[in-house]
Design a protein around this motif. Structure first.
Motif, mmCIF file in Angstrom:
data_model
loop_
_atom_site.group_PDB
_atom_site.id
_atom_site.type_symbol
_atom_site.label_atom_id
_atom_site.label_comp_id
_atom_site.label_asym_id
_atom_site.label_seq_id
_atom_site.Cartn_x
_atom_site.Cartn_y
_atom_site.Cartn_z
ATOM 1 N N GLY A 115 -12.639 -23.139 -50.027
ATOM 2 C CA GLY A 115 -13.453 -21.856 -49.900
ATOM 3 C C GLY A 115 -14.565 -21.896 -48.895
ATOM 4 O O GLY A 115 -15.799 -22.216 -49.239
ATOM 5 N N GLY A 116 -14.411 -21.525 -47.582
ATOM 6 C CA GLY A 116 -15.487 -21.748 -46.733
ATOM 7 C C GLY A 116 -16.550 -20.837 -46.768
ATOM 8 O O GLY A 116 -17.728 -20.848 -46.936
ATOM 9 N N GLY A 117 -16.156 -19.462 -46.808
ATOM 10 C CA GLY A 117 -17.124 -18.313 -47.090
ATOM 11 C C GLY A 117 -17.862 -18.325 -48.310
ATOM 12 O O GLY A 117 -19.025 -18.076 -48.308
ATOM 13 N N ALA A 118 -17.061 -18.522 -49.250
ATOM 14 C CA ALA A 118 -17.753 -18.694 -50.672
ATOM 15 C C ALA A 118 -18.859 -19.881 -50.528
ATOM 16 O O ALA A 118 -19.833 -19.667 -51.192
ATOM 17 N N LEU A 119 -18.385 -21.108 -49.982
ATOM 18 C CA LEU A 119 -19.088 -22.196 -50.120
ATOM 19 C C LEU A 119 -20.582 -21.782 -49.286
ATOM 20 O O LEU A 119 -21.679 -22.056 -49.821
ATOM 21 N N GLU A 120 -20.385 -21.066 -48.183
ATOM 22 C CA GLU A 120 -21.526 -20.763 -47.365
ATOM 23 C C GLU A 120 -22.363 -19.789 -48.339
ATOM 24 O O GLU A 120 -23.578 -20.049 -48.342
ATOM 25 N N LEU B 196 -26.325 -20.571 -49.483
ATOM 26 C CA LEU B 196 -27.444 -19.497 -49.029
ATOM 27 C C LEU B 196 -28.019 -18.909 -50.101
ATOM 28 O O LEU B 196 -28.915 -18.144 -49.934
ATOM 29 N N ARG B 197 -27.483 -19.440 -51.428
ATOM 30 C CA ARG B 197 -28.284 -18.738 -52.593
ATOM 31 C C ARG B 197 -28.060 -17.242 -52.739
ATOM 32 O O ARG B 197 -28.656 -16.852 -53.149
ATOM 33 N N GLU B 198 -26.825 -16.968 -52.108
ATOM 34 C CA GLU B 198 -26.751 -15.419 -52.099
ATOM 35 C C GLU B 198 -25.705 -15.065 -53.216
ATOM 36 O O GLU B 198 -24.929 -16.297 -53.783
ATOM 37 N N LEU C 47 -22.591 -14.434 -55.729
ATOM 38 C CA LEU C 47 -21.206 -14.553 -55.727
ATOM 39 C C LEU C 47 -20.634 -13.464 -56.391
ATOM 40 O O LEU C 47 -20.767 -13.479 -57.732
ATOM 41 N N PRO C 48 -19.688 -12.413 -55.856
ATOM 42 C CA PRO C 48 -19.083 -11.442 -56.697
ATOM 43 C C PRO C 48 -18.722 -11.939 -58.154
ATOM 44 O O PRO C 48 -18.670 -11.280 -59.171
ATOM 45 N N VAL C 49 -17.738 -12.911 -58.043
ATOM 46 C CA VAL C 49 -17.021 -13.491 -59.242
ATOM 47 C C VAL C 49 -17.994 -13.872 -60.255
ATOM 48 O O VAL C 49 -17.840 -13.769 -61.208
ATOM 49 N N ILE C 50 -19.177 -14.449 -59.901
ATOM 50 C CA ILE C 50 -20.114 -15.197 -61.036
ATOM 51 C C ILE C 50 -20.988 -13.819 -61.544
ATOM 52 O O ILE C 50 -21.224 -13.948 -62.572
ATOM 53 N N ASP C 51 -21.303 -12.943 -60.604
ATOM 54 C CA ASP C 51 -21.850 -11.738 -61.101
ATOM 55 C C ASP C 51 -20.982 -10.923 -62.095
ATOM 56 O O ASP C 51 -21.570 -10.605 -63.151
ATOM 57 N N ALA C 52 -19.702 -11.006 -62.098
ATOM 58 C CA ALA C 52 -18.776 -10.201 -62.985
ATOM 59 C C ALA C 52 -18.579 -10.973 -64.080
ATOM 60 O O ALA C 52 -18.694 -10.485 -65.318
ATOM 61 N N LEU C 53 -18.618 -12.280 -64.063
ATOM 62 C CA LEU C 53 -18.580 -13.001 -65.215
ATOM 63 C C LEU C 53 -19.842 -12.970 -66.057
ATOM 64 O O LEU C 53 -19.708 -12.959 -67.365
#
Length: 102
Positions: A72-77, A81-83, A85-91
């Motif tokens: 997961g390149g984009g997700a890792l970046e 960058l401490r931005e 992550l949509p899936v973490i927000d949803a959880l």
């Protein structure tokens, strides 16, 4: 390649997200392979992100020599960058709404 090698050699952490060219085509893999070898040879942490990047590392038999490899390149970046992550927000929202499921 030598400029990259010198910088990577002195880095505490090197991060590669995306190959440095069309590594799948013979004659075009030199840059990607050289950068990855420099990462492996360095004393620093070596991190690869992205499906193509991890595929290149596998092709060059370097994946197991890296400190961390993520498909997961984009997700890792985004994570680094401490931005958000949509899936973490949803959880997190789900946990607030439904509890921890016990």
């Amino acid at each position: 390649i030598e400029i990259f090698r010198k910088v990577i050699e002195q880095a505490k952490t090197s991060f590669m997200s995306g190959p440095a060219g069309m590594f799948e085509k013979p004659g075009f893999e030199n840059g990607t392979k050289a950068i990855m070898n420099a990462m492996v040879d360095s004393k620093g942490l070596s991190v690869l992100g992205g499906g193509h990047t991890s595929a290149a590392a596998e092709r060059f038999d370097l994946a197991d020599s890296m400190s961390y490899v993520s498909t997961g390149g984009g997700a890792l970046e985004t994570f680094l960058l401490r931005e958000p992550l949509p899936v973490i927000d949803a959880l997190e929202k789900s946990k607030k709404k439904f509890g921890n499921g016990q």
